[in-house]
Design a protein around this motif. Structure first.
Motif, PDB file in Angstrom:
ATOM      1  N   ARG A   1       0.863  -1.183   0.000  1.00 13.80           N
ATOM      2  CA  ARG A   1       0.000   0.000   0.000  1.00 13.80           C
ATOM      3  C   ARG A   1       0.899   1.232   0.000  1.00 13.80           C
ATOM      4  O   ARG A   1       1.944   1.232   0.643  1.00 13.80           O
ATOM      5  CB  ARG A   1      -0.856   0.056   1.280  1.00 13.80           C
ATOM      6  CG  ARG A   1      -1.714  -1.140   1.580  1.00 13.80           C
ATOM      7  CD  ARG A   1      -0.980  -2.328   2.228  1.00 13.80           C
ATOM      8  NE  ARG A   1      -0.007  -2.031   3.260  1.00 13.80           N
ATOM      9  CZ  ARG A   1      -0.235  -2.076   4.565  1.00 13.80           C
ATOM     10  NH1 ARG A   1      -1.398  -2.448   5.012  1.00 13.80           N
ATOM     11  NH2 ARG A   1       0.701  -1.797   5.431  1.00 13.80           N
TER      12      ARG A   1
ATOM     13  N   GLU B   1      -2.982   3.962  -3.124  1.00  8.71           N
ATOM     14  CA  GLU B   1      -3.443   2.744  -3.778  1.00  8.71           C
ATOM     15  C   GLU B   1      -2.991   1.499  -3.025  1.00  8.71           C
ATOM     16  O   GLU B   1      -1.990   1.515  -2.299  1.00  8.71           O
ATOM     17  CB  GLU B   1      -2.880   2.676  -5.204  1.00  8.71           C
ATOM     18  CG  GLU B   1      -3.444   3.732  -6.136  1.00  8.71           C
ATOM     19  CD  GLU B   1      -2.870   3.589  -7.534  1.00  8.71           C
ATOM     20  OE1 GLU B   1      -1.631   3.667  -7.665  1.00  8.71           O
ATOM     21  OE2 GLU B   1      -3.662   3.372  -8.475  1.00  8.71           O
ATOM     22  N   PHE B   2      -3.750   0.436  -3.211  1.00  5.42           N
ATOM     23  CA  PHE B   2      -3.375  -0.886  -2.711  1.00  5.42           C
ATOM     24  C   PHE B   2      -3.027  -1.701  -3.954  1.00  5.42           C
ATOM     25  O   PHE B   2      -3.821  -1.769  -4.893  1.00  5.42           O
ATOM     26  CB  PHE B   2      -4.568  -1.516  -1.988  1.00  5.42           C
ATOM     27  CG  PHE B   2      -4.245  -2.772  -1.231  1.00  5.42           C
ATOM     28  CD1 PHE B   2      -4.363  -2.798   0.153  1.00  5.42           C
ATOM     29  CD2 PHE B   2      -3.824  -3.928  -1.881  1.00  5.42           C
ATOM     30  CE1 PHE B   2      -4.072  -3.952   0.872  1.00  5.42           C
ATOM     31  CE2 PHE B   2      -3.518  -5.079  -1.170  1.00  5.42           C
ATOM     32  CZ  PHE B   2      -3.648  -5.093   0.209  1.00  5.42           C
TER      33      PHE B   2
ATOM     34  N   THR C   1      -3.964  -2.562  -9.132  1.00  5.04           N
ATOM     35  CA  THR C   1      -4.175  -1.633  -8.019  1.00  5.04           C
ATOM     36  C   THR C   1      -5.629  -1.220  -7.870  1.00  5.04           C
ATOM     37  O   THR C   1      -6.419  -1.287  -8.813  1.00  5.04           O
ATOM     38  CB  THR C   1      -3.341  -0.347  -8.214  1.00  5.04           C
ATOM     39  OG1 THR C   1      -3.758   0.271  -9.436  1.00  5.04           O
ATOM     40  CG2 THR C   1      -1.857  -0.654  -8.277  1.00  5.04           C
TER      41      THR C   1
ATOM     42  N   ALA D   1      -6.459   2.525  -1.762  1.00  6.19           N
ATOM     43  CA  ALA D   1      -6.057   2.048  -0.434  1.00  6.19           C
ATOM     44  C   ALA D   1      -7.235   2.183   0.523  1.00  6.19           C
ATOM     45  O   ALA D   1      -7.993   3.153   0.449  1.00  6.19           O
ATOM     46  CB  ALA D   1      -4.866   2.855   0.076  1.00  6.19           C
TER      47      ALA D   1
ATOM     48  N   ASP E   1      -4.609   3.364   4.128  1.00  5.19           N
ATOM     49  CA  ASP E   1      -3.633   2.309   4.406  1.00  5.19           C
ATOM     50  C   ASP E   1      -2.306   2.526   3.669  1.00  5.19           C
ATOM     51  O   ASP E   1      -2.282   2.773   2.477  1.00  5.19           O
ATOM     52  CB  ASP E   1      -4.281   0.992   3.958  1.00  5.19           C
ATOM     53  CG  ASP E   1      -3.655  -0.202   4.614  1.00  5.19           C
ATOM     54  OD1 ASP E   1      -2.845  -0.020   5.536  1.00  5.19           O
ATOM     55  OD2 ASP E   1      -3.995  -1.326   4.201  1.00  5.19           O
TER      56      ASP E   1
END
Lengths: 262, 262
Positions: free
Chosen positions: A135, A139-140, A153, A156, A175
């Motif tokens: 993260r 974005e995650f 992606t 987040a 995150d």
């Protein structure tokens, strides 16, 4: 794999702090902590981190947000070699006290260990196992073994957790961080059943801790052959997130993480 | 309260061994280990053992037969002061390695700590709480708070446990030792639920470990206000054996112990 050394909690660079106190500590880490540990490690020889993590899981750590056992085992292992280094007595004591003062010191060794494990699972044809999660506060991202180096992606998430008094989720940054490599490798949120004491920190009951782990078996490919959970009669931790199972069940990986201020 | 320092497992005096190897180790303990620790402890100041035991119970120890966390925490705490002593580098390393090599080192600190706790429960008028339990290989003896210093004894039991290959219960000496002061104070066999990993050593399942603890609530007067079990949502360990409850229920105290050869 590489990782910084853990600065501790509170005002630290990785949470965005950059005051004199933070810089002074980083300089101390550069000029004393790192070279001393380097010498101690040379005297000691390689440390088998996977075995050490395995032991920590049998001592109430889950290996991401609870690292008291891991840090204790590391100190035990390194202390004789720290004494043997060519540094002064005062410096050796400073280093031992610094590590002792920060139970998360071990986390920054766990992360690259997990990364090494997962690197072996990269680029396997047709494999739907997640090989990286990370993260960046916005974005995650994940990588999937059979899909090469491409990042997939999404936004987040906002972390559900305990906040310091006076703060609300409005103050929380989405995150952030690469420590989720722990969960990718089958520890952290996936090994909650090994660490019932962590519920004091993240909220919930011991039963919740057990359930977090049990749920993760539904989205993983295997039970770990070395990370075992005593409370589940030494069942291996749920390991290897399978994107097909995540899509089928709608169950998201359970991640133990900290919350950074915006 | 007093206690010897723990010699380790295998050929040791407390199991009746008295070979050159045993005597040599005892001499080393007398001439180096004890004086070095004495100096380190003077530099450190008193150690709060009760708090340390509390932490160990949250790290998979039950405090009698599993002491890996306790010994780790002790090393962490003492290492900086060991460095500060006036002994040679080689001697400091020897001492640290000796403690590191023996996970039961902490047990011999736990025992006198438990004895101190229980001494406060001695000689309370009308109290039916057991204030001491001990075995000498022939008899099992208890003292009861309201009944002064009188020993009540019966035959020492035969221990049910794992034996080295080639040995049978015929070879086992009846129960021996004063370490059962741990159970008297609410840890050890009474805190099995805190140490599911111990079933590997004593046999059984994680559920058995939980049940051992749950059963002990039926014969004890209280739940410990400081020794807590994470897996039971931080319920205090069953503490203070009440002889009336033992007689009423027929449930005997569950004791974790070693088996000595005849």
């Amino acid at each position: 794999s590489y990782c910084t050394l853990n600065e501790g909690l509170g005002k630290v660079l990785r949470y965005g702090a950059y005051s004199d106190e933070v810089i002074k500590r980083l300089k101390w880490m550069e000029n004393l902590l790192a070279p001393l540990l380097k010498q101690a490690l040379k005297l000691h020889g390689p440390i088998d981190l996977k075995t050490m993590i395995t032991q920590a899981l049998q001592m109430g750590d889950e290996g991401h947000n609870r690292n008291r056992a891991g840090t204790s085992l590391l100190i035990r292992e390194l202390a004789p070699c720290i004494i043997q280094t060519k540094f002064s007595e005062k410096e050796k004591i400073e280093v031992l006290k610094f590590i002792d003062s920060n139970d998360h010191f071990f986390l920054n060794l766990t992360m690259p260990a997990c990364k090494c494990t997962l690197d072996a699972a990269k680029n396997i044809e047709f494999s739907t196992i997640v090989s990286v999660m990370a993260r960046n506060g916005t974005e995650f991202g994940i990588k999937v073994s059979g899909l090469g180096d491409r990042w997939f992606t999404g936004p987040a998430g906002i972390v559900d957790g305990l906040l310091f008094p006076g703060y609300t989720t409005e103050d929380a940054n989405p995150d952030i961080g690469d420590s989720v490599i722990a969960e990718t490798a089958g520890i952290g949120g996936f090994a909650m059943a090994a660490a019932p004491a962590i519920v004091q920190f993240v909220g919930g009951t011991a039963k919740d801790a057990l359930n977090f782990t049990l749920k993760m078996y539904e989205i993983t490919a295997a039970e770990n052959n070395i990370f075992k959970i005593p409370a589940l009669d030494f069942r291996g931790t749920p390991t290897g997130i399978d994107i097909r199972k995540v899509v089928e069940t709608g169950i998201l990986p359970s991640i133990n993480t900290g919350i950074a201020h915006k």
